[in-house]
Design an enzyme around this catalytic site. Structure first.
Site, PDB file in Angstrom:
ATOM      1  N   CYS A 314      43.063  41.631  44.665  1.00 20.68           N
ATOM      2  CA  CYS A 314      42.870  40.184  44.723  1.00 20.68           C
ATOM      3  C   CYS A 314      42.867  39.629  46.148  1.00 20.68           C
ATOM      4  O   CYS A 314      41.967  38.885  46.547  1.00 20.68           O
ATOM      5  CB  CYS A 314      43.916  39.470  43.869  1.00 20.68           C
ATOM      6  SG  CYS A 314      45.628  39.611  44.461  1.00 20.68           S
ATOM      7  N   HIS A 362      49.146  36.799  43.054  1.00 20.72           N
ATOM      8  CA  HIS A 362      47.718  36.833  42.715  1.00 20.72           C
ATOM      9  C   HIS A 362      47.021  35.648  43.364  1.00 20.72           C
ATOM     10  O   HIS A 362      47.619  34.592  43.580  1.00 20.72           O
ATOM     11  CB  HIS A 362      47.511  36.794  41.195  1.00 20.72           C
ATOM     12  CG  HIS A 362      46.093  37.073  40.790  1.00 20.72           C
ATOM     13  ND1 HIS A 362      45.497  38.299  40.973  1.00 20.72           N
ATOM     14  CD2 HIS A 362      45.145  36.265  40.244  1.00 20.72           C
ATOM     15  CE1 HIS A 362      44.246  38.242  40.540  1.00 20.72           C
ATOM     16  NE2 HIS A 362      44.004  37.028  40.107  1.00 20.72           N
ATOM     17  N   HIS A 374      37.758  36.054  41.189  1.00 21.32           N
ATOM     18  CA  HIS A 374      38.927  36.837  41.559  1.00 21.32           C
ATOM     19  C   HIS A 374      38.793  38.274  41.072  1.00 21.32           C
ATOM     20  O   HIS A 374      37.937  38.585  40.242  1.00 21.32           O
ATOM     21  CB  HIS A 374      40.212  36.192  41.014  1.00 21.32           C
ATOM     22  CG  HIS A 374      40.358  36.263  39.515  1.00 21.32           C
ATOM     23  ND1 HIS A 374      41.578  36.390  38.885  1.00 21.32           N
ATOM     24  CD2 HIS A 374      39.438  36.214  38.503  1.00 21.32           C
ATOM     25  CE1 HIS A 374      41.414  36.405  37.578  1.00 21.32           C
ATOM     26  NE2 HIS A 374      40.133  36.303  37.319  1.00 21.32           N
TER      27      HIS A 374
END
Length: 402
Positions: A314, A362, A374
Site C-alpha cells: 500500500c 494502510h 490502493h
C-alpha cells in the site's frame, strides 16, 4: 450523512469494524481475535465461517502492520549500510594518509641514523608508545627542525582523526547489526501471519469460499453506497457555501465599503470551500500526475514490501504515485501520514492520501467521489475501491501531501 463529519471516538471499533453494529456471532469472533495470531482453532469444534473470516482478516491486518515495520527497518538498514560504507571508505583513506605521514617520519629517523645525528628526535617519536608519551618524556619539540615539526603535527592529527573515524565506524556497524536484526524479525512476522492466514483458508470448502466471496461483494456494495452518500454530502456543502457567498451581494446593495458580519461570514464560507473544491492549480497538476501513475498500476499484484514496478504494497504504491508527481514521500504509512496537511474526509480532493486504522497501517490515493486506488492486501491486486471498504470507522485521516 452528518456521520461523516463526526470525530471518531477512541475505542469505538475493533480492527476497523464498528462495534455498535456487531451481532452476537461477531462478538464471539472478536473474542477469538483476542487470542494470539498463531493460535490454532479450538478442539471443541470447527470454527464458524464468520469466525474464520474474521480471523483471516485480522491476520492480514497484522501482516500489513508487520510489513510497514519491515519497510521502516529496511529503509533504516539501507541508510545505515550506506553510512557504514562511507565511514569505512573514509577510514581507509585516512589510514593511507596516516601511513604516508609515518613513512615521512621514518625517513627522518633513517637520515639521522645514517648521518649519526645527535638528536634522535624522530626515532624517539616513532618508538614511543603514543605521540603524547613522546612529548611528555622527551620534550624535544623545540629541538626539531621546522620540517620535522610539521611532519609530527600532521602525523598526530591524522592519527587522532583516524582513531575517531574508526570508533564512529564501529558504532555504526553495531547499529547496522541491530537494524538487520529488526529487519529479520519483521520479515519473519509477516511470513508467519500470512502463512497462518493461508492455512485457515486452505481448510475451507469450495462452498464456503463462495459464501465468503458473496459476503465480500455485499461489503463492497455497502461501501459504494457510503461513497455515494459522501458525494451527496459534499455537493450539498458546496451548494450551501455558494449560496452563503451570494448572500451579501443580494442583501446589502451599496454597502460594499461596509464590513458587515454577514458579509464576513459569506466570505469566510467561500474561502474555506471554493479553494477546497477547485484546488490550487499547482496541487491539481501534481495530483493529476500522481493519479495517472496510480491508475496505470491497477491490476498489478499486492506483494508485501514491494515498491514496483511489477508489484506494490500500500505505501509503496502511494510513494511511487507521488514520486511521479515530483514529490518525495517517506516509505512507511507511519511517516507518510505526517508528510502533509490533514483535512476532513468531506474535504478530500483527488490526490489526497487516505489512511486507515488506529495504528495507521494502510493507505490509498483518493480519486474523488468517495473512491481511492490502493493495494489492498496479499492475494489481491491494485484496484479502485470505495474509501469505506472496511467501514467508515476504519478511516483514520486524510492528508494532502503537497
Amino acid at each position: 450523512m452528518a456521520s461523516h463529519r463526526k470525530s471518531r471516538t477512541p475505542g469505538a471499533r475493533v480492527a476497523g469494524i464498528r462495534t455498535p453494529a456487531l451481532a452476537t456471532a461477531a462478538l464471539t469472533s472478536v473474542a477469538l481475535l483476542s487470542q494470539t495470531a498463531d493460535a490454532a482453532p479450538s478442539d471443541d469444534g470447527r470454527p464458524s465461517l464468520e469466525e474464520v473470516e474474521k480471523k483471516v482478516d485480522d491476520l492480514y491486518r497484522q501482516a500489513e502492520s508487520a510489513t510497514e515495520k519491515y519497510n521502516g527497518a529496511k529503509e533504516k538498514t539501507a541508510k545505515q549500510r550506506k553510512r557504514v560504507d562511507t565511514l569505512l571508505d573514509d577510514v581507509a583513506k585516512r589510514t593511507q594518509t596516516l601511513n604516508e605521514a609515518r613513512e615521512e617520519l621514518g625517513s627522518f629517523a633513517a637520515a639521522q641514523y645514517r648521518t649519526g645525528a645527535g638528536v634522535p628526535d624522530t626515532a624517539t617519536f616513532l618508538l614511543a608508545d603514543s605521540p603524547q608519551d613522546f612529548f611528555d618524556r622527551n620534550q624535544l619539540m623545540d629541538r626539531m627542525t621546522g620540517r620535522q615539526k610539521a611532519a609530527v603535527d600532521d602525523y598526530v592529527t591524522q592519527q587522532s582523526e583516524t582513531m575517531e573515524k574508526r570508533q564512529e565506524a564501529a558504532e555504526s556497524l553495531a547499529t547496522l547489526t541491530e537494524s538487520q536484526d529488526d529487519l529479520k524479525t519483521a520479515k519473519a512476522t509477516v511470513q508467519r501471519k500470512l502463512g497462518a492466514a493461508r492455512e485457515l483458508m486452505s481448510k475451507l470448502t469450495a462452498e464456503e469460499k463462495a459464501r465468503l466471496a458473496a459476503a465480500e461483494e455485499k461489503k463492497r456494495e455497502e461501501a459504494a453506497r457510503e461513497a455515494a452518500e459522501l458525494v451527496r454530502q459534499q455537493e450539498a456543502e458546496r451548494q450551501a457555501a455558494e449560496e452563503e457567498a451570494r448572500q451579501p451581494e443580494s442583501g446589502s446593495a451599496g454597502a460594499s465599503g461596509t464590513s458587515e458580519p454577514s458579509g464576513s461570514s459569506g466570505s469566510s464560507g467561500s474561502t474555506s470551500t471554493a479553494p477546497s473544491a477547485s484546488t490550487d492549480s499547482s496541487y491539481a497538476a501534481k495530483a493529476e500526475k500522481a493519479l495517472a501513475f496510480a491508475r496505470a498500476q491497477i491490476g498489478k499484484p499486492y506483494v508485501w514490501g514491494a515498491t514496483g514496478p511489477g508489484s506494490y504494497d500500500c505505501s509503496g504504491l502511494t510513494q511511487g504515485a507521488w514520486r511521479a508527481a515530483g514529490v518525495s514521500l517517506p516509505r512507511t504509512t507511519y511517516d507518510q501520514v505526517e508528510a502533509g496537511t490533514t483535512v476532513a474526509v468531506s474535504q478530500a480532493q483527488p490526490g489526497d492520501l487516505v489512511f486507515f486504522y488506529d495504528d495507521i497501517t494502510h493507505v490509498g490515493v483518493y480519486v474523488g467521489n468517495g473512491m481511492m486506488i490502493h493495494a489492498p492486501k496479499p492475494g489481491t491486486y491494485v484496484r479502485e475501491e470505495s474509501i469505506f471498504y472496511d467501514g467508515e470507522s476504519s478511516i483514520h485521516s486524510v492528508v494532502r501531501p503537497a
